[in-house]
Design a protein around this motif. Sequence first.
Motif, mmCIF file in Angstrom:
data_model
loop_
_atom_site.group_PDB
_atom_site.id
_atom_site.type_symbol
_atom_site.label_atom_id
_atom_site.label_comp_id
_atom_site.label_asym_id
_atom_site.label_seq_id
_atom_site.Cartn_x
_atom_site.Cartn_y
_atom_site.Cartn_z
ATOM 1 N N HIS A 126 0.841 -1.206 0.000
ATOM 2 C CA HIS A 126 0.000 0.000 0.000
ATOM 3 C C HIS A 126 0.871 1.249 0.000
ATOM 4 N N ASP A 159 6.311 0.254 7.257
ATOM 5 C CA ASP A 159 4.900 -0.006 6.931
ATOM 6 C C ASP A 159 4.432 0.941 5.840
ATOM 7 N N GLU A 221 1.928 -7.436 3.199
ATOM 8 C CA GLU A 221 2.787 -7.012 4.304
ATOM 9 C C GLU A 221 2.796 -7.978 5.491
HETATM 10 ZN ZN LIG Z 1 0.684 -1.589 6.402
#
Ligand SMILES: [Zn+2]
Length: 474
Positions: A126, A159, A221
């Motif tokens: 993402h 992230d 992820e």
């Molecule tokens: Zn993430």
Amino acid sequence: MIRERLHCELLLAMVMAMAMAMVEKTSSSLLLLLLFDLFLSICLFAKLDASVDADNAAVERFRSYLVIPSVHPNPNYAPAVEFLLSQAQDIGLDAQTFEFAENKPVLVLTWKGKNPLLPSVLLNSHMDVVPAEKEKWKHDPFAAVLDEKGDIYARGSQDMKCVGMQYLEAVRRLKAKGFKPLRTLHISFVPEEEVGGVNGAEKFVPSEEFKALNVAVVLDEGLASPNETYRVFNGERSPWWLVIRATGAPGHGSKLYDNSALENLIKSLDLISSYRASQFDLIKEGLAAEGEVVSVNPVFLKAGTPTPTGFVMNVQPSEAEAGFDIRLPPLADPVAFDKLIAEEWAPASRNLSFTFKQKVTVRNKKGLPCLTATDSSNPWWLLLKDSITKAGGSIGQPEIFLAATDARFVRDEGIPAFGFSPMANTPILLHDHNEFLNVREYLKGIDVYCEIIETFSSYGGPDDQSKTSSHTEL
Ligand SMILES: [Zn+2]
Ligand SMILES: CSCC[C@H](NC(C)=O)C(=O)O
Ligand SMILES: [Zn+2]
């Protein structure tokens, strides 16, 4: 720094060769041997020099992606897409952009396989990141500062902008060495994961555009690991974000009476608190892994009659609210849990009502829990394990992801999906202050993806069965 050390070592080798030739009055054949040795050393150092340059360039590209503030609450995805398109062009990948909601682009890059009829491999990441409180960070979260230890500080460094760029770097490297995939490889960059994927993967995965990709397996992820062993996830818990609302008669602060809004809400808090402790005990006693229990955490409490400086102290309020982040593991029974909420935690008999801000239940079309198989029935699991080991990494037992990722939409469609972010020896800092990733781990992760991509995209196995046999329905 590595380059300077190499130059010193090269100089030292030259001086030693000349000194030995002079002091020991070496014969011309020995001198020739030494010169040949020197030539080999120069070649080796030149090669190392080139790989150091390539690594530095890869790190700089990662930092360029990190400084793009695709941050909530209102991420502007255009600069991220523009950057990724320029990478795709540089590497030589085909690109498609889809928009399932306005200004929420989904970018799909494609490396066509020698046999495009085989189901493809999809690597997803993402583009969006959660907000960061700049003043609480050591460095600006959108400056991608690289410190003297090689740590890159940035929102998204773990992230999950790292993973998105590692996919691209691995493809860049494989193309440079002349590798040609058998299966087609797709790399998707999606928006809105951090807010539930409603205008991202949730619309993309069931779409005709996704179906046209003919996906056999997905990587998405995972999490960092503080030790040497990488973590891998084959399922995830379902988020239920519960709001309990209490009403009751207001009254004087000095009066004891039954059924006040706060008294009823506190009773729920007590029950929820005991339930929480019972689940936490299972983890503390080593009877369950974190992803296997129900977590329930209070996230807000709202009550009282406000004044400009605080709250009225002698009025018992007529309403109160509490919010809970609940996560249900794949094997929990959602029907039984609904009943627990309706009958014990928020019963109308105690003047309570409840709503959900989010209520995902990760179930397949038959209403059964979705877990990607991690046994010999799933060739992709075996290939994943092998390629990580081949790249010099170690991989732990498959786990249930504590939170929610876009992989749930894919598993929902019956496609096997693994959560994996190659970050060993790294504290888990997603959504935290001072999120960072060390350059060494970042580069090691590229090696790992090179192996995975090479292995996955070379696999010519029984494709017609890969979608069904590798997906466990419990
Ligand atoms: Zn993430
Ligand atoms: C429920 S949508 C929000 C998604 C978010 N994912 C992660 C990985 O933090 C979460 O689980 O809270
Ligand atoms: Zn996140």
